[in-house]
Design an enzyme around this catalytic site. Structure first.
Site, PDB file in Angstrom:
ATOM      1  N   MET A 126      -7.462   1.869  -4.215  1.00 63.36           N
ATOM      2  CA  MET A 126      -6.066   2.210  -4.176  1.00 63.36           C
ATOM      3  C   MET A 126      -5.263   0.946  -4.391  1.00 63.36           C
ATOM      4  O   MET A 126      -5.018   0.220  -3.461  1.00 63.36           O
ATOM      5  CB  MET A 126      -5.754   2.853  -2.823  1.00 63.36           C
ATOM      6  CG  MET A 126      -4.367   3.408  -2.693  1.00 63.36           C
ATOM      7  SD  MET A 126      -2.969   2.292  -2.625  1.00 63.36           S
ATOM      8  CE  MET A 126      -3.420   1.077  -1.456  1.00 63.36           C
ATOM      9  N   PRO A 127      -4.882   0.686  -5.615  1.00 63.45           N
ATOM     10  CA  PRO A 127      -4.059  -0.501  -5.855  1.00 63.45           C
ATOM     11  C   PRO A 127      -2.587  -0.277  -5.524  1.00 63.45           C
ATOM     12  O   PRO A 127      -2.056   0.806  -5.716  1.00 63.45           O
ATOM     13  CB  PRO A 127      -4.224  -0.736  -7.356  1.00 63.45           C
ATOM     14  CG  PRO A 127      -5.358   0.111  -7.794  1.00 63.45           C
ATOM     15  CD  PRO A 127      -5.432   1.248  -6.829  1.00 63.45           C
ATOM     16  N   LEU A 128      -1.974  -1.323  -5.012  1.00 65.75           N
ATOM     17  CA  LEU A 128      -0.520  -1.401  -4.876  1.00 65.75           C
ATOM     18  C   LEU A 128      -0.071  -2.345  -5.976  1.00 65.75           C
ATOM     19  O   LEU A 128      -0.532  -3.491  -6.056  1.00 65.75           O
ATOM     20  CB  LEU A 128      -0.124  -1.941  -3.507  1.00 65.75           C
ATOM     21  CG  LEU A 128       1.333  -2.354  -3.323  1.00 65.75           C
ATOM     22  CD1 LEU A 128       2.270  -1.169  -3.495  1.00 65.75           C
ATOM     23  CD2 LEU A 128       1.535  -3.002  -1.962  1.00 65.75           C
ATOM     24  N   PHE A 154      -2.565  -5.517  -5.625  1.00 65.05           N
ATOM     25  CA  PHE A 154      -3.225  -5.645  -4.334  1.00 65.05           C
ATOM     26  C   PHE A 154      -4.237  -4.511  -4.272  1.00 65.05           C
ATOM     27  O   PHE A 154      -3.856  -3.339  -4.339  1.00 65.05           O
ATOM     28  CB  PHE A 154      -2.214  -5.523  -3.194  1.00 65.05           C
ATOM     29  CG  PHE A 154      -1.127  -6.558  -3.245  1.00 65.05           C
ATOM     30  CD1 PHE A 154      -1.261  -7.753  -2.557  1.00 65.05           C
ATOM     31  CD2 PHE A 154       0.020  -6.341  -3.995  1.00 65.05           C
ATOM     32  CE1 PHE A 154      -0.266  -8.711  -2.615  1.00 65.05           C
ATOM     33  CE2 PHE A 154       1.024  -7.296  -4.059  1.00 65.05           C
ATOM     34  CZ  PHE A 154       0.881  -8.489  -3.372  1.00 65.05           C
TER      35      PHE A 154
END
Length: 129
Positions: A1-3, A72
């Site tokens: 799960m990238p931010l 992130f």
């Protein structure tokens, strides 16, 4: 799960920002194979002159069209990261007209304990995700 954090200089239209965000998400999906609803993006617009993005000695100049993409994410392989960088360069050029020299990307890795999706819980650790 990238931010995903996307920094741009002010002046792009809402439609241009939307296309930029959609294109970045397409690259995330293709390179990192995350679920479609794993979409967390923040765009910050800066006044001209508020981002300095030199070339680290590579011999080229950037303009106010340059963008910074910070990711992130949980650990990703070198193959996945390399694919992501190339997809971004290719698709942002095709979809947004962004010269690949205007793209700066940084990936910061974190772990399951570094995420809370609400309610003060660490959903990866509680088993909710």
């Amino acid at each position: 799960m990238p931010l995903i954090r996307i920094d741009v200089t002010e002046g792009r239209s809402d439609a241009e920002i939307k296309t930029l965000m959609e294109t970045v998400q397409d690259c995330v999906l293709e390179a990192f194979k995350v679920p479609v609803r794993d979409r967390y993006q923040i765009v910050t617009e800066h006044k001209p002159g508020r981002m300095i993005l030199l070339d680290t000695g590579l011999g080229f100049e950037r303009t106010d069209q340059a963008i910074v993409i910070q990711v992130f994410t949980s650990p990703r392989t070198t193959v996945n990261k390399t694919k992501f960088y190339q997809l971004l360069a290719d698709k942002l050029e095709t979809n947004c007209g962004l010269n690949p020299k205007e793209l700066l990307v940084s990936v910061m890795t974190n772990t399951d304990v570094d995420w809370s999706f609400g309610f003060g819980k660490t959903q990866y650790l509680t088993g909710e995700l």
